[in-house]
Design a protein around this motif. Structure first.
Motif, PDB file in Angstrom:
ATOM      1  N   ARG A  72       0.870  -1.177   0.000  1.00 57.72           N
ATOM      2  CA  ARG A  72       0.000   0.000   0.000  1.00 57.72           C
ATOM      3  C   ARG A  72       0.907   1.227   0.000  1.00 57.72           C
ATOM      4  NH1 ARG A  72      -5.226   0.818   0.870  1.00 57.72           N
ATOM      5  NH2 ARG A  72      -5.531  -1.315   1.549  1.00 57.72           N
ATOM      6  N   ALA A  73       0.657   2.130  -0.933  1.00 61.40           N
ATOM      7  CA  ALA A  73       1.473   3.334  -1.061  1.00 61.40           C
ATOM      8  C   ALA A  73       0.644   4.410  -1.755  1.00 61.40           C
ATOM      9  CB  ALA A  73       2.742   3.040  -1.865  1.00 61.40           C
ATOM     10  N   SER A  74       1.233   5.577  -1.908  1.00 59.17           N
ATOM     11  CA  SER A  74       0.605   6.688  -2.616  1.00 59.17           C
ATOM     12  C   SER A  74       1.505   7.099  -3.769  1.00 59.17           C
ATOM     13  CB  SER A  74       0.380   7.860  -1.660  1.00 59.17           C
ATOM     14  OG  SER A  74      -0.537   7.505  -0.647  1.00 59.17           O
ATOM     15  N   ILE A  75       0.918   7.744  -4.769  1.00 57.14           N
ATOM     16  CA  ILE A  75       1.684   8.191  -5.933  1.00 57.14           C
ATOM     17  C   ILE A  75       1.308   9.626  -6.259  1.00 57.14           C
ATOM     18  CG2 ILE A  75      -0.015   7.126  -7.480  1.00 57.14           C
ATOM     19  CD1 ILE A  75       2.339   6.697  -9.490  1.00 57.14           C
ATOM     20  N   VAL A  76       2.338  10.413  -6.575  1.00 59.89           N
ATOM     21  CA  VAL A  76       2.162  11.797  -7.003  1.00 59.89           C
ATOM     22  C   VAL A  76       2.887  11.950  -8.338  1.00 59.89           C
ATOM     23  CG1 VAL A  76       2.577  14.228  -6.466  1.00 59.89           C
ATOM     24  CG2 VAL A  76       2.178  12.604  -4.605  1.00 59.89           C
ATOM     25  N   VAL A  77       2.186  12.492  -9.325  1.00 61.12           N
ATOM     26  CA  VAL A  77       2.787  12.773 -10.632  1.00 61.12           C
ATOM     27  C   VAL A  77       2.660  14.267 -10.875  1.00 61.12           C
ATOM     28  CG1 VAL A  77       2.742  12.307 -13.117  1.00 61.12           C
ATOM     29  CG2 VAL A  77       2.090  10.505 -11.493  1.00 61.12           C
ATOM     30  N   THR A  78       3.798  14.912 -11.118  1.00 58.49           N
ATOM     31  CA  THR A  78       3.802  16.334 -11.460  1.00 58.49           C
ATOM     32  C   THR A  78       4.312  16.462 -12.897  1.00 58.49           C
ATOM     33  OG1 THR A  78       6.071  16.831 -10.793  1.00 58.49           O
ATOM     34  CG2 THR A  78       4.391  16.868  -9.048  1.00 58.49           C
ATOM     35  N   HIS A  79       4.508  17.677 -13.343  1.00 61.78           N
ATOM     36  CA  HIS A  79       5.065  17.886 -14.678  1.00 61.78           C
ATOM     37  C   HIS A  79       6.531  17.475 -14.738  1.00 61.78           C
ATOM     38  CE1 HIS A  79       1.530  19.869 -16.262  1.00 61.78           C
ATOM     39  NE2 HIS A  79       1.470  20.588 -15.155  1.00 61.78           N
ATOM     40  N   ARG A  80       7.215  17.401 -13.572  1.00 61.41           N
ATOM     41  CA  ARG A  80       8.655  17.114 -13.566  1.00 61.41           C
ATOM     42  C   ARG A  80       9.065  15.893 -12.767  1.00 61.41           C
ATOM     43  NH1 ARG A  80      10.110  23.236 -12.433  1.00 61.41           N
ATOM     44  NH2 ARG A  80      10.125  22.407 -10.337  1.00 61.41           N
ATOM     45  N   SER A  81       8.147  15.236 -12.052  1.00 62.90           N
ATOM     46  CA  SER A  81       8.561  14.090 -11.244  1.00 62.90           C
ATOM     47  C   SER A  81       7.410  13.144 -10.957  1.00 62.90           C
ATOM     48  CB  SER A  81       9.199  14.563  -9.931  1.00 62.90           C
ATOM     49  OG  SER A  81       8.271  15.309  -9.171  1.00 62.90           O
ATOM     50  N   VAL A  82       7.795  11.921 -10.587  1.00 69.75           N
ATOM     51  CA  VAL A  82       6.857  10.889 -10.142  1.00 69.75           C
ATOM     52  C   VAL A  82       7.398  10.372  -8.821  1.00 69.75           C
ATOM     53  CG1 VAL A  82       5.855   8.615 -10.622  1.00 69.75           C
ATOM     54  CG2 VAL A  82       6.321  10.193 -12.512  1.00 69.75           C
ATOM     55  N   LEU A  83       6.540  10.270  -7.826  1.00 69.66           N
ATOM     56  CA  LEU A  83       6.954   9.760  -6.525  1.00 69.66           C
ATOM     57  C   LEU A  83       5.954   8.713  -6.064  1.00 69.66           C
ATOM     58  CD1 LEU A  83       8.939  10.094  -4.059  1.00 69.66           C
ATOM     59  CD2 LEU A  83       7.152  11.530  -3.069  1.00 69.66           C
ATOM     60  N   ILE A  84       6.457   7.507  -5.813  1.00 70.38           N
ATOM     61  CA  ILE A  84       5.676   6.479  -5.135  1.00 70.38           C
ATOM     62  C   ILE A  84       6.234   6.422  -3.728  1.00 70.38           C
ATOM     63  CG2 ILE A  84       5.056   4.039  -5.017  1.00 70.38           C
ATOM     64  CD1 ILE A  84       5.368   3.912  -8.051  1.00 70.38           C
ATOM     65  N   HIS A  85       5.359   6.590  -2.743  1.00 67.46           N
ATOM     66  CA  HIS A  85       5.849   6.723  -1.368  1.00 67.46           C
ATOM     67  C   HIS A  85       4.864   6.138  -0.370  1.00 67.46           C
ATOM     68  CE1 HIS A  85       3.051   9.967  -0.122  1.00 67.46           C
ATOM     69  NE2 HIS A  85       2.978  10.141  -1.429  1.00 67.46           N
ATOM     70  N   LYS A  86       5.390   5.813   0.777  1.00 69.13           N
ATOM     71  CA  LYS A  86       4.581   5.437   1.930  1.00 69.13           C
ATOM     72  C   LYS A  86       4.949   6.451   2.996  1.00 69.13           C
ATOM     73  CE  LYS A  86       3.401   1.560   4.860  1.00 69.13           C
ATOM     74  NZ  LYS A  86       3.642   0.125   5.113  1.00 69.13           N
ATOM     75  N   ASN A  87       4.131   7.494   3.073  1.00 70.62           N
ATOM     76  CA  ASN A  87       4.437   8.664   3.891  1.00 70.62           C
ATOM     77  C   ASN A  87       5.781   9.221   3.440  1.00 70.62           C
ATOM     78  OD1 ASN A  87       1.964   8.421   5.219  1.00 70.62           O
ATOM     79  ND2 ASN A  87       2.821   6.896   6.603  1.00 70.62           N
ATOM     80  N   GLU A  88       6.736   9.438   4.338  1.00 70.01           N
ATOM     81  CA  GLU A  88       8.014  10.034   3.929  1.00 70.01           C
ATOM     82  C   GLU A  88       8.967   9.027   3.285  1.00 70.01           C
ATOM     83  OE1 GLU A  88       6.896  10.389   7.181  1.00 70.01           O
ATOM     84  OE2 GLU A  88       6.053  12.381   6.969  1.00 70.01           O
ATOM     85  N   LYS A  89       8.664   7.738   3.359  1.00 70.98           N
ATOM     86  CA  LYS A  89       9.539   6.702   2.802  1.00 70.98           C
ATOM     87  C   LYS A  89       9.323   6.595   1.296  1.00 70.98           C
ATOM     88  CE  LYS A  89      10.765   1.868   3.200  1.00 70.98           C
ATOM     89  NZ  LYS A  89      10.444   0.586   3.819  1.00 70.98           N
ATOM     90  N   VAL A  90      10.395   6.739   0.535  1.00 77.45           N
ATOM     91  CA  VAL A  90      10.328   6.750  -0.929  1.00 77.45           C
ATOM     92  C   VAL A  90      10.514   5.342  -1.477  1.00 77.45           C
ATOM     93  CG1 VAL A  90      11.438   7.610  -3.024  1.00 77.45           C
ATOM     94  CG2 VAL A  90      11.147   9.121  -1.049  1.00 77.45           C
ATOM     95  N   GLY A  91       9.597   4.928  -2.352  1.00 76.83           N
ATOM     96  CA  GLY A  91       9.743   3.671  -3.072  1.00 76.83           C
ATOM     97  C   GLY A  91      10.422   3.913  -4.403  1.00 76.83           C
TER      98      GLY A  91
END
Length: 166
Positions: A72-91
């Motif tokens: 279980r994690a969250s994903i954020v996509v911007t114009h310049r980056s993609v982040l899959i994370h579990k709170n502050e921990k980066v996947g």
């Protein structure tokens, strides 16, 4: 009997709380950065199928084995980056400078490939909004660094996530 019943209630409550874990928290610096970059897509508390290969001498004379798990994690996509994370921990964190990443769609799932060969990983998920094609295009735009699909280099970026051992 009541004591046993109470323990079962507590155990069930804790188990359900663990299943509904919130993974969306970011640091204030990350929130500010993503707002500056312009959030294109965001999904919180998504179940990712995480798959990775690893070398095994005992398996088929030096072959690879595949390990799968749900994360279980969250994903954020911007114009310049993609982040899959579990709170502050980066996947996974992908930026235009990242190397060796690829993304594709299989039916209703988005598959993000990191690494190659024996260090390869795949993070796949079903977008909660059902728009797998839109998510794939948004992630691909970050991987290509804003280059159009008609870019003549033909190179593909694939790489390791921060959870790779290799």
């Amino acid at each position: 009997m009541k004591a046993a019943s109470s323990w079962v209630s507590i155990a069930l409550t804790l188990a359900l709380a663990g299943c509904a874990q919130d993974t969306s928290r970011l640091t204030p610096a990350q929130e500010a950065r993503f707002q500056e970059e312009g959030v294109v897509r965001r999904a919180d508390n998504v179940v990712f199928h995480y798959t990775h290969d690893y070398a095994s001498r005992s398996y088929d004379r030096g072959g690879t084995r595949e390990n799968r798990e749900d994360r279980r994690a969250s994903i954020v996509v911007t114009h310049r980056s993609v982040l899959i994370h579990k709170n502050e921990k980066v996947g996974i964190e992908i930026t235009p400078r990242s190397r060796r990443y690829d993304v594709n769609r299989r039916e209703g799932r988005v598959l993000i490939h990191a690494g190659t060969g024996r260090t390869g990983e795949v993070w796949s998920f079903e977008p909660p909004d059902g728009d797998a094609e839109g998510w794939t295009q948004a992630i691909r735009a970050v991987i290509k660094g804003g280059k159009s699909d008609s870019d003549s280099t033909g190179t593909s970026r694939r790489g390791r996530s921060r959870t790779s051992r290799g």
